[in-house]
Design an enzyme around this catalytic site. Structure first.
Site, PDB file in Angstrom:
ATOM      1  N   GLN A 195       2.001   0.875   9.483  1.00  0.00           N
ATOM      2  CA  GLN A 195       2.218   0.555  10.902  1.00  0.00           C
ATOM      3  C   GLN A 195       3.599   0.999  11.373  1.00  0.00           C
ATOM      4  O   GLN A 195       4.003   0.669  12.498  1.00  0.00           O
ATOM      5  CB  GLN A 195       2.055  -0.964  11.143  1.00  0.00           C
ATOM      6  CG  GLN A 195       0.675  -1.501  10.804  1.00  0.00           C
ATOM      7  CD  GLN A 195      -0.429  -0.941  11.700  1.00  0.00           C
ATOM      8  OE1 GLN A 195      -0.185  -0.367  12.755  1.00  0.00           O
ATOM      9  NE2 GLN A 195      -1.677  -1.109  11.273  1.00  0.00           N
ATOM     10  N   CYS A 246      -7.422  -7.902   7.631  1.00  0.00           N
ATOM     11  CA  CYS A 246      -7.138  -7.653   6.210  1.00  0.00           C
ATOM     12  C   CYS A 246      -5.831  -8.316   5.773  1.00  0.00           C
ATOM     13  O   CYS A 246      -5.067  -7.741   4.972  1.00  0.00           O
ATOM     14  CB  CYS A 246      -7.102  -6.152   5.897  1.00  0.00           C
ATOM     15  SG  CYS A 246      -8.657  -5.342   6.243  1.00  0.00           S
ATOM     16  N   HIS A 259      -0.736  -6.549   4.058  1.00  0.00           N
ATOM     17  CA  HIS A 259      -2.140  -6.165   4.211  1.00  0.00           C
ATOM     18  C   HIS A 259      -2.795  -6.216   2.831  1.00  0.00           C
ATOM     19  O   HIS A 259      -2.116  -6.019   1.813  1.00  0.00           O
ATOM     20  CB  HIS A 259      -2.161  -4.732   4.764  1.00  0.00           C
ATOM     21  CG  HIS A 259      -3.500  -4.212   5.145  1.00  0.00           C
ATOM     22  ND1 HIS A 259      -4.371  -3.661   4.239  1.00  0.00           N
ATOM     23  CD2 HIS A 259      -4.105  -4.123   6.347  1.00  0.00           C
ATOM     24  CE1 HIS A 259      -5.462  -3.253   4.866  1.00  0.00           C
ATOM     25  NE2 HIS A 259      -5.330  -3.527   6.153  1.00  0.00           N
ATOM     26  N   LYS A 291      -3.774   6.726  11.786  1.00  0.00           N
ATOM     27  CA  LYS A 291      -3.152   5.793  12.744  1.00  0.00           C
ATOM     28  C   LYS A 291      -2.095   6.510  13.587  1.00  0.00           C
ATOM     29  O   LYS A 291      -1.448   5.895  14.428  1.00  0.00           O
ATOM     30  CB  LYS A 291      -2.509   4.629  11.993  1.00  0.00           C
ATOM     31  CG  LYS A 291      -3.503   3.724  11.259  1.00  0.00           C
ATOM     32  CD  LYS A 291      -2.781   2.560  10.631  1.00  0.00           C
ATOM     33  CE  LYS A 291      -3.582   1.849   9.562  1.00  0.00           C
ATOM     34  NZ  LYS A 291      -4.720   1.088  10.071  1.00  0.00           N
ATOM     35  N   ASP A 311       5.027  -0.294   2.470  1.00  0.00           N
ATOM     36  CA  ASP A 311       3.780   0.019   3.167  1.00  0.00           C
ATOM     37  C   ASP A 311       4.167   0.423   4.587  1.00  0.00           C
ATOM     38  O   ASP A 311       4.525  -0.413   5.418  1.00  0.00           O
ATOM     39  CB  ASP A 311       2.872  -1.215   3.162  1.00  0.00           C
ATOM     40  CG  ASP A 311       1.633  -1.019   4.028  1.00  0.00           C
ATOM     41  OD1 ASP A 311       1.557  -0.016   4.756  1.00  0.00           O
ATOM     42  OD2 ASP A 311       0.749  -1.903   3.990  1.00  0.00           O
TER      43      ASP A 311
HETATM   44  N1  C6P Z   1      -4.777  -1.803   8.993  1.00  0.00           N
HETATM   45  C1  C6P Z   1      -5.674  -2.766  11.029  1.00  0.00           C
HETATM   46  O1  C6P Z   1      -4.670  -3.484  11.006  1.00  0.00           O
HETATM   47  P1  C6P Z   1      -5.766   2.522   5.498  1.00  0.00           P
HETATM   48  O2  C6P Z   1      -7.058   1.789   5.695  1.00  0.00           O
HETATM   49  O3  C6P Z   1      -5.544   2.926   4.078  1.00  0.00           O
HETATM   50  O4  C6P Z   1      -5.564   3.631   6.470  1.00  0.00           O
HETATM   51  O5  C6P Z   1      -4.604   1.474   5.895  1.00  0.00           O
HETATM   52  C2  C6P Z   1      -4.543   0.227   5.285  1.00  0.00           C
HETATM   53  C3  C6P Z   1      -3.409  -0.574   5.842  1.00  0.00           C
HETATM   54  C4  C6P Z   1      -2.323  -0.850   5.030  1.00  0.00           C
HETATM   55  N2  C6P Z   1      -1.253  -1.511   5.491  1.00  0.00           N
HETATM   56  C5  C6P Z   1      -1.187  -1.954   6.750  1.00  0.00           C
HETATM   57  C6  C6P Z   1       0.039  -2.669   7.227  1.00  0.00           C
HETATM   58  C7  C6P Z   1      -2.256  -1.721   7.623  1.00  0.00           C
HETATM   59  O6  C6P Z   1      -2.192  -2.155   8.882  1.00  0.00           O
HETATM   60  C8  C6P Z   1      -3.409  -1.033   7.153  1.00  0.00           C
HETATM   61  C9  C6P Z   1      -4.608  -0.837   8.031  1.00  0.00           C
HETATM   62  C10 C6P Z   1      -5.880  -1.764   9.924  1.00  0.00           C
HETATM   63  O7  C6P Z   1      -6.508  -2.839  11.931  1.00  0.00           O
HETATM   64  C11 C6P Z   1      -7.216  -1.979   9.287  1.00  0.00           C
HETATM   65  S1  C6P Z   1      -7.408  -3.588   8.620  1.00  0.00           S
END
Ligand code: C6P
Length: 408
Positions: free
Chosen positions: A202, A363, A122, A225, A199
């Site tokens: 998910q 993203c 991401h 999430k 990371d």
């Molecule tokens: N993905 C989606 O897939 P934040 O915005 O900090 O809570 O999370 C960012 C982020 C980082 N790593 C991964 C693997 C993610 O999936 C995400 C957030 C969302 O719809 C928004 S693009």
């Protein structure tokens, strides 16, 4: 599978209708809905215990501090952290990774060093490292993915030959659904002398996470999430690393003493939590963890994998649908395209039937380039989704196919 009738009843928003249809919420990778227990915990906190934390000698402030710190204890247990002090509250994954890049990265990365990420990361696990590398004159190396949407382990091995300082990768890809072998990747990163940054955005909501078993150095996740409020999340890090790292933000509460021209730092994790923290986020996150633990994370993971299997099976029956990501070792994230219908059009049309999916690059632009698409549509599941939701998705897709004249 989970008893989705009783789970759904816990989520007030799922009672609402969209265009006279049952709300079919399939955008859980973006954010989850919130159960009454989390909403009630936040309301209860404001009704009975609200005060600024860590500062007051009066009862209310002590209660607020206890509520905040109880959230930390819950997070530590949830991911099997090394200690409570290993949990730094942040606004979520993005802030957690930026904290590592700014603090550990700026201290340890020198000109000429390497930082490794993967092509399925991401932007939150790419851009902070780009900024760090540009500032330090270091090089960012992106590991390729295989045809079936996994990290290419041969390329990963080649990237490690340059002895990088940092190796960062996602536990679960938000754009492919791939569940990566994080313990193996961490072992390889350590053997090359790097710190491993996982990371977990998910992963934490969807499967049992054990940071000690993974042995990663840093683990980032977002509370929103996983049933908790927006702006909640944490960085989990090995305490010895946190002890050695400089603060990320300067301000109140992160200090021990402040002199005219310098300051000394508070103990970990407070050294990284300058300013008034988001207490309701910690309270809500604690309640969300209690809710998930009551269901059992193994059952949560099983439920979502089962839904992903059914969704893939049904979507495969639609002639012009292409599904992305591996066939096995995947989470409840199902990215797809449908003929030449633009994913944004698809998402708009599905909304007429109350079906919420995401469309776009999610993203992950470097990944989209490798897949040869500008965008995909994506259905992502959580504990309240069931096979009826998949039926609604498939029937709305068939309608969209008819509308656009795409073979169904
Ligand atoms: N993905 C989606 O897939 P934040 O915005 O900090 O809570 O999370 C960012 C982020 C980082 N790593 C991964 C693997 C993610 O999936 C995400 C957030 C969302 O719809 C928004 S693009």
């Amino acid at each position: 599978m989970l008893d989705t009738v009783s789970v759904r009843a816990d989520f007030p928003i799922l009672a609402r209708e969209e265009n006279g249809k049952r709300l079919v919420y399939l955008d859980n990778a973006a954010t989850s809905q919130k159960p009454r227990k989390v909403l009630d915990a936040i309301q209860h906190y404001y009704h009975f215990h609200n005060a600024n934390v860590h500062r007051g000698a009066y009862t209310l402030a002590v209660e607020a501090t206890e509520a905040y710190e109880a959230g930390r204890t819950a997070v530590a247990g949830f991911v099997n952290a090394w200690a409570r002090e290993a949990v730094v509250f942040t606004r979520g994954t993005t802030e957690s990774i930026n904290l590592v890049a700014s603090s550990w990265g700026r201290t340890n990365v020198q000109p000429g060093d390497r930082v490794v990420v993967t092509a399925m990361d991401h932007h939150s696990n790419i851009v902070p490292w780009q900024i760090l590398c540009q500032e330090k004159g270091a090089t960012l190396r992106m590991v390729e993915i295989t045809e079936d949407g996994r990290i290419d382990l041969s390329d990963f091995g080649r990237a490690l030959e340059s002895k990088p300082k940092i190796v960062a990768f996602p536990y679960v890809s938000n754009s492919l659904g791939t569940v990566n072998p994080v313990a193996q990747l961490t072992r390889l990163a350590h053997a090359a002398g790097a710190v491993a940054v996982v990371d977990g955005a998910q992963a934490a909501p969807h499967l049992r996470v054990d940071v000690q078993a993974i042995d990663c150095d840093f683990f980032a996740f977002s509370g929103h999430k996983m049933l908790a409020p927006m702006g909640s999340g944490a960085l989990i890090a090995k305490p010895a690393l946190l002890e050695a790292m400089p603060p990320y933000h300067g301000g109140g509460e992160m200090i021990e003493r402040v002199w005219d021209d310098h300051a000394t730092w508070n103990k970990i994790p407070h050294k990284f939590e300058g300013g008034t923290p988001n207490v309701e986020a910690a309270v809500g996150l604690g309640a969300a963890i209690a809710y998930l633990e009551q269901l059992g994370m193994d059952r949560v993971a099983e439920h979502e994998s089962a839904l992903a299997r059914v969704a893939i099976e049904r979507l495969t029956q639609i002639e012009s649908v292409t599904i992305y990501g591996p066939r096995d070792h995947r989470a409840g994230v199902v990215p797809f395209t449908y003929g030449d219908i633009h994913p944004h059009d698809l998402a708009t049309i599905l909304d007429r039937d109350g079906v919420c999916i995401r469309a776009g690059h999610h993203c992950t632009q470097p990944l989209m380039r490798r897949l040869g698409v500008a965008a995909t549509a994506r259905a992502s599941f959580y504990i309240y989704n069931d096979v009826d939701d998949i039926d609604a998705l498939v029937s709305a897709l068939r309608k969209a196919g008819e509308l656009f004249g795409v073979p169904a």
